[in-house]
Scaffold this motif. Sequence first.
Motif, PDB file in Angstrom:
ATOM      1  N   GLU A  54       2.997   9.128   1.608  1.00 42.97           N
ATOM      2  CA  GLU A  54       4.166   9.944   1.236  1.00 42.97           C
ATOM      3  C   GLU A  54       4.619   9.629  -0.191  1.00 42.97           C
ATOM      4  O   GLU A  54       4.881  10.529  -0.982  1.00 42.97           O
ATOM      5  CB  GLU A  54       5.333   9.676   2.211  1.00 42.97           C
ATOM      6  N   ALA A  55       4.699   8.325  -0.481  1.00 44.01           N
ATOM      7  CA  ALA A  55       5.159   7.912  -1.817  1.00 44.01           C
ATOM      8  C   ALA A  55       4.149   8.336  -2.882  1.00 44.01           C
ATOM      9  O   ALA A  55       4.521   8.777  -3.969  1.00 44.01           O
ATOM     10  CB  ALA A  55       5.368   6.400  -1.844  1.00 44.01           C
ATOM     11  N   ARG A  56       2.873   8.231  -2.535  1.00 44.66           N
ATOM     12  CA  ARG A  56       1.812   8.556  -3.495  1.00 44.66           C
ATOM     13  C   ARG A  56       1.841  10.045  -3.856  1.00 44.66           C
ATOM     14  O   ARG A  56       1.595  10.402  -5.001  1.00 44.66           O
ATOM     15  CB  ARG A  56       0.465   8.184  -2.853  1.00 44.66           C
ATOM     16  N   LEU A  57       2.142  10.864  -2.862  1.00 43.91           N
ATOM     17  CA  LEU A  57       2.185  12.306  -3.123  1.00 43.91           C
ATOM     18  C   LEU A  57       3.216  12.620  -4.207  1.00 43.91           C
ATOM     19  O   LEU A  57       2.953  13.389  -5.134  1.00 43.91           O
ATOM     20  CB  LEU A  57       2.515  13.077  -1.832  1.00 43.91           C
TER      21      LEU A  57
END
Lengths: 189, 161
Positions: free
Chosen positions: B45-48
Motif C-alpha cells: 500500500e505504501a509503495r503504491l
Amino acid sequence: MAAPRKPDEPSSPQQVAFLEAAVAQYGKATYNFAFRLTRNEADARDLTQEAFIRVYRAWRSFKPGTSFLSWMYRIVTNLHRDELRRRKGRYQEEIPEDNEPQAFGTGRPLAENPIDDYVEAQMSEPVSKALAALAPEQRQIVVLADIEECSYQEIAEIVGCSIGTVRSRLHRARGQLRKLVNRYMKSSS
Amino acid sequence: MNNVDHPTIETLSDYVHGELSERDDAAVHAHLAGCSACAELHDIEARLGEVLRAHARAEERELPLGFEARIVDAAIASDASSATGWREAFAWLWRPAIAVPVAAALALAIYFGAGAVNPPLRSATIDATSYVESHTALAADMPFADSSALPVTFASEVSAR
C-alpha cells in the motif's frame, strides 16, 4: 463577504494584480494537476486557463487565510467533471505538432532520488498507462490522495462528496490501480 | 487490535494516508510490528503511493512558454466580453423593424390588459319612482304636507283601487 463585482464594472488594477500573482505562484501546480486529471497537455492547458478565468471573475470570493490551492483544485475538478459530461467521458488524444510519434519521457527533468530513478526506469510506462486507464472519477481521487497528498476532508471538499465516499472511492481506485500496474508491467516485460 | 485481529486492506490504506484516529493508528502500528503478513500488505500500500508520487515528479511539466501572459490576457478579454455580451445579445431588439411592432403590440396589450384588470364602471341608473316622487314633492304647494296630492297616478294605484 464582499459583494461580487457587477459584469459591467471595469477590471480594477487590484483584480489584475491578484490574477498575475495567482498565475505566477500557482500556475505550474494547477497545470500539472490538470494534466494529471486529463493525461493530455492540450486539455490541461484549456482547463488551467479556464480555471484562472474563473478565479479572475470571482477573485473577491477568495477568503484570505484559506488554501488557495484547494480552491484552485476545486475549480479545476469541477471544470474537468463538466467537460467529461460534455464529452461523455472521452478526452481527445493529443496529436503531436509535427504529427510524429513522440518517445515517452522526452524533455522531462531527470529523476532526483533512487525511488524516482527506479520508477523512471521500471514503472513509468505501466504507471502512466494504469493512471490513464482508470475511470476519471477514480483518477481524481487517486491524484488528490496519493500525489497531491490531500486529506480525506480536503478531498471531500474539493470533489463535493462525503468523507465516506472519498474513502470507498479511494479504496476501489487503488485496488484497480494495483491490478492495472501489474498487468502493464507483465505485458511490458 | 491484537495479532489475530488483522487490519483490513482498507484500514491499511487509511493508515498509510494518516486517516485513522490516534487510537486505531497506534493499534495498527503495534500490529504491523508483530505481523509479517500485514507488514507486507502495508508495504504494498505504501509503495503504491511512493510510486505514484515518484511518477508524478518525473512527469512534472513546466508551464508552456508565454502561457502565463496568455492566461492573464484571456481572463481580461473574457471579462470585457461578458460585460458587453448582454448588450450585444439584445441589440437586435432596437432595430426599427422589430422595435416598432413590439412597441405597438405592447401598447395594445397594456390598453386591453388594463381594461380587463379594471372593468368599466356600471352605467349609473336612476330609480324612476324615486325621481318622480322627488319631482312631485318639489312641484307641490306644500311639498311635505300629508294631504298634498300626487300629480300623477301610477298604474299600480289605479288597479289597486
